[in-house]
Enzyme design. Sequence first.
Site, PDB file in Angstrom:
ATOM      1  CB  SER A 211      -2.192  -9.322  -5.412  1.00 31.28           C
ATOM      2  OG  SER A 211      -1.415  -8.405  -6.150  1.00 31.28           O
TER       3      SER A 211
ATOM      4  CB  SER B 224      -3.689   3.478  -7.745  1.00 28.77           C
ATOM      5  OG  SER B 224      -4.194   2.426  -6.972  1.00 28.77           O
TER       6      SER B 224
ATOM      7  CB  SER C   8      -0.873  -0.009   1.263  1.00 32.48           C
ATOM      8  OG  SER C   8      -1.688   1.130   1.295  1.00 32.48           O
ATOM      9  N   GLY C   9       0.643   2.132  -0.901  1.00 30.70           N
ATOM     10  CA  GLY C   9       1.468   3.347  -0.980  1.00 30.70           C
ATOM     11  C   GLY C   9       2.681   3.195  -1.881  1.00 30.70           C
TER      12      GLY C   9
ATOM     13  N   GLY D  21       2.595   2.940  -5.046  1.00 35.56           N
ATOM     14  CA  GLY D  21       2.372   3.654  -6.308  1.00 35.56           C
ATOM     15  C   GLY D  21       1.726   2.806  -7.386  1.00 35.56           C
TER      16      GLY D  21
END
Length: 237
Positions: free
Chosen positions: A135, A68, A63-64, A66
């Site tokens: 994932s 997306s 998470s974080g 990058g």
Amino acid sequence: MGLSVHGASQVGLLAILRNNINAIEKFHLKASNIVWHTASVSRENRQQQNGHRSAIVWITGLSGAGKSTLAHALESRLHAIGCRTYVLDGDNVRHGLCGDLGFSAADRTENIRRIGEVAKLMMEAGVIVLTAFISPFRADRDRVRAMVAEGEFIEVHCQCGVDVCESRDVKGLYQRARAGEIKDFTGISSPYEAPLTPELVVDTASQPLDDGVEQVLAYLRACGLLPTDVGAGSCHT
Ligand code: ADX
């Protein structure tokens, strides 16, 4: 007292076994008397019409990291050159299709299974699908890879250490996880299994976004996936 095998207690082993049996049961068809209907418009027809081949670009990372940002930047570039694309994004999908799932290992496995099925359908529809999900489990990602043909699952690891992700803490979730307010948080209290042999590793810790986008585009081009490459062979790495 529980038997111990390689440091795992009997109770622990039973739990692992039960989880595996649950997972196996989930992947069995529950419906009977169903027959596959072959479409009259084939994937090949759709790809011809679109002017490019389709595939799943599976972006994984913390998470974080990058994911997306990379997926959407890539989509903009692909869209601009006439590709049919779609981004499936963890935070968005968890508002609908996977809204009933949390972040336990079993729920994450189910999350990735559903996304894998959706991504495959969209790929069959001729779309270049970009997925942005943590994932975290190798087996879950490999299961999706095994659902499609060789070269159709392009695994992109957004490589960015937990220290950097935590220092960014865009959503303030790492701080909350450290404070014990969020349990099973990837990288803090839940594992992340980095891909061993991904098609691409993108350094999203220090490399500019544009470089990562170019890196993926170059790979897709080399695979014959972009519009100018229609008819070129597939990339089997
Ligand atoms: S996955 O592990 O099942 O692939 P997914 O990508 O769908 O996760 O969702 C991750 C997003 O959910 C993160 O970017 C974060 O915003 C949010 N989130 C909320 N709780 C957690 C948690 N416990 N672990 C990781 N991410 C979480």
